[in-house]
Design a protein around this motif. Structure first.
Motif, PDB file in Angstrom:
ATOM      1  N   UNK A 103      39.120  43.289  44.145  1.00 12.47           N
ATOM      2  CA  UNK A 103      38.913  42.433  42.974  1.00 12.47           C
ATOM      3  C   UNK A 103      39.407  43.099  41.695  1.00 12.47           C
ATOM      4  N   UNK A 104      39.063  44.375  41.489  1.00 10.24           N
ATOM      5  CA  UNK A 104      39.492  45.064  40.266  1.00 10.24           C
ATOM      6  C   UNK A 104      41.008  45.177  40.211  1.00 10.24           C
ATOM      7  N   UNK A 105      41.632  45.419  41.360  1.00 10.00           N
ATOM      8  CA  UNK A 105      43.093  45.530  41.401  1.00 10.00           C
ATOM      9  C   UNK A 105      43.779  44.167  41.458  1.00 10.00           C
ATOM     10  N   UNK A 106      42.974  43.096  41.375  1.00  6.05           N
ATOM     11  CA  UNK A 106      43.516  41.735  41.388  1.00  6.05           C
ATOM     12  C   UNK A 106      44.338  41.477  42.643  1.00  6.05           C
ATOM     13  N   UNK A 107      43.868  42.004  43.787  1.00  5.00           N
ATOM     14  CA  UNK A 107      44.635  41.908  45.027  1.00  5.00           C
ATOM     15  C   UNK A 107      44.314  40.661  45.835  1.00  5.00           C
ATOM     16  N   UNK A 167      40.190  33.348  39.207  1.00  8.19           N
ATOM     17  CA  UNK A 167      40.921  33.959  40.319  1.00  8.19           C
ATOM     18  C   UNK A 167      42.435  33.749  40.297  1.00  8.19           C
ATOM     19  N   UNK A 168      42.983  32.660  39.730  1.00  8.91           N
ATOM     20  CA  UNK A 168      44.459  32.571  39.696  1.00  8.91           C
ATOM     21  C   UNK A 168      45.114  33.588  38.783  1.00  8.91           C
ATOM     22  N   UNK A 169      44.341  34.380  38.014  1.00  2.88           N
ATOM     23  CA  UNK A 169      44.919  35.299  37.040  1.00  2.88           C
ATOM     24  C   UNK A 169      44.550  36.773  37.295  1.00  2.88           C
ATOM     25  N   UNK A 170      45.038  37.437  38.317  1.00  2.00           N
ATOM     26  CA  UNK A 170      45.813  36.972  39.443  1.00  2.00           C
ATOM     27  C   UNK A 170      45.239  37.552  40.711  1.00  2.00           C
ATOM     28  N   UNK A 171      44.036  37.140  41.105  1.00  4.65           N
ATOM     29  CA  UNK A 171      43.295  37.839  42.146  1.00  4.65           C
ATOM     30  C   UNK A 171      43.456  37.270  43.536  1.00  4.65           C
ATOM     31  N   UNK A 216      49.394  40.558  37.759  1.00  9.07           N
ATOM     32  CA  UNK A 216      50.810  40.238  37.685  1.00  9.07           C
ATOM     33  C   UNK A 216      51.045  39.044  36.784  1.00  9.07           C
ATOM     34  N   UNK A 217      52.098  38.278  37.100  1.00 10.73           N
ATOM     35  CA  UNK A 217      52.415  37.100  36.311  1.00 10.73           C
ATOM     36  C   UNK A 217      53.295  37.412  35.110  1.00 10.73           C
TER      37      UNK A 217
END
Length: 446
Positions: free
Chosen positions: A171-175, A275-279, A312-313
């Motif tokens: 979650x922290x790494x947005x993976x 969550x779309x930003x960006x998990x 990302x993004x």
């Protein structure tokens, strides 16, 4: 003379080091994941599956061909988690931290590479910033794991400790990688915890903290609540992030989940906005979301997080600069401004280039997959937005994609993680800068 020339040719730029670093880690991770010890069945994994998984992990995306919880063994899951951690912090940051721990000095070239990797404004203080990133990352991930541990231990006994650690880092790494799937019910993400306030709030906070950017947190640490002392970039990130949280929440609450009970409606709306930003986690079945709702998700996935973060993004600042530039044109102002500060012209050019690259990658990637798989364009665009935005959300088509489509998604994930401008600068690093100018002629646009 010839030796000096060869030395110059062999010299890698900061951008090339970043790209080769990510590529090397991905390839190494893929080779390890191919081993029988990495799969739960004890069988060799094909190279395309292991490469896709390694790319998704290092690029902190979350798109998968096989269910992480049921397909990979404990060893394989550990490898994936390490790849996620390296990808989230950044290959260069991890390498620099190892250098610092070993007591060796960091050269000026290494500092310059670290600056580019972290999107830092200057080389000065970059070692201190790296140390802050390492400490903050592990502290936040540990805290997140401790908060979720009682819930997971209740449901999974001792295995709950591993579940808490894995999902906190993811979650922290947005993976967006999860271990919730089973052989009978794969790819379920966090749907079974849709009404659990501890898991919902902890995962959302980890995503936001990881995606807001380390430079912003450095500002918070240095200046506390004195907003006037913050960098212009941090102020822009706060405002843009707030807008991108509030507006989608209102939409999902009022339009998509209006038939649910109030508690579930609130959690669904909040989680599907964050969550779309960006998990890449999800608590709702995205295939049941309306076409409008999926379009909102695509927009959020393409925008992504903030510079110098685990997300990302295109980045929040890119969208903010383009929006502010448009406002300045509407008001017939010469300069683009934020908070009484003028934005440099090259920032507007870079923002326009990034937007163009993401749209091209997003659209043509979807077009190729649609042609190759015979699937509707809208569904394919959702997957390509998820890949290039390094998100990991899916409408369920990724596990069944053919080799061509897999390669397309791998390229999109890699491009989205290292950044479009990094790829351009790395490719054009050997070209000399042309200072001459062509004759100017007026062209009408719009």
């Amino acid at each position: 003379m010839m030796q000096n020339s060869l030395h110059r040719k062999r010299h890698l730029t900061s951008f090339q080091i970043i790209i080769f670093g990510f590529a090397a880690v991905i390839l190494f991770g893929a080779l390890i994941l191919m081993l029988p010890i990495a799969s739960a069945s004890g069988q060799f994994t094909s190279f395309n599956k292991s490469l896709f998984t390694a790319t998704s992990a290092v690029c902190v995306t979350g798109l998968v061909l096989v269910d992480t919880g049921s397909y990979w063994s404990a060893f394989g899951q550990t490898v994936i988690l390490i790849l996620i951690q390296i990808g989230g912090m950044g290959v260069v940051t991890v390498a620099a931290s190892i250098t610092m721990i070993s007591g060796r000095k960091i050269s000026l070239m290494q500092r310059s590479t670290m600056q580019e990797a972290l999107a830092a404004p200057k080389v000065g203080g970059i070692v201190r910033l790296t140390g802050f990133i390492i400490k903050t990352t592990f502290a936040v991930e540990l805290l997140g794991a401790l908060i979720m541990m009682p819930v997971f231990c209740r449901d999974y006994n001792l295995k709950g400790v591993w579940m808490a650690v894995f999902h906190s880092i993811s979650a922290f790494c947005n993976a967006g990688f999860d271990l919730m799937g089973t052989k009978g019910a794969p790819f379920v993400s966090l749907t079974s915890y849709a009404e659990n306030p501890v898991i919902n709030m902890t995962v959302m906070l980890l995503i936001i903290i990881g995606g807001i950017g380390f430079l912003t947190w450095d500002d918070i640490r240095s200046n506390g609540l004195h907003m006037k002392k913050y960098r212009m970039q941090s102020k822009v990130i706060f405002v843009t992030t707030a807008v991108l949280l509030v507006l989608p929440v209102l939409y999902f609450f009022c339009c998509e989940f209006k038939n649910l009970n109030m508690g579930l409606r609130i959690f669904y709306s909040l989680f599907q906005t964050v969550t779309p930003r960006t998990a890449g986690f999800n608590t709702a079945d995205l295939t049941k979301v309306s076409g409008t709702g999926q379009a909102v998700l695509i927009l959020l996935m393409l925008i992504g997080g903030s510079p110098g973060s685990t997300a990302g993004g295109m980045k929040t600042t890119t969208v903010a600069v383009l929006f502010a530039s448009a406002i300045s044109v509407f008001k017939r102002k010469e300069d683009t401004q934020f908070f009484g500060r003028r934005v440099a012209g090259n920032a507007i050019k870079n923002a326009s280039t990034i937007l163009s690259m993401y749209i091209i990658l997003f659209f043509f990637g979807g077009l190729i997959i649609s042609i190759a798989e015979g699937l509707p364009m809208g569904v394919c665009l959702f997957e390509t937005a998820s890949a290039v935005g390094t998100v990991g959300l899916s409408l369920g088509i990724t596990p069944g994609l053919g080799l061509i489509s897999q390669i397309v998604l791998i390229i999109l994930m890699f491009s989205g993680r290292v950044g479009g401008l990094t790829l351009i600068y790395a490719a054009l690093s050997g070209t000399s800068k042309n200072v001459s100018k062509m004759p100017q002629e007026r062209i009408t646009v719009g």
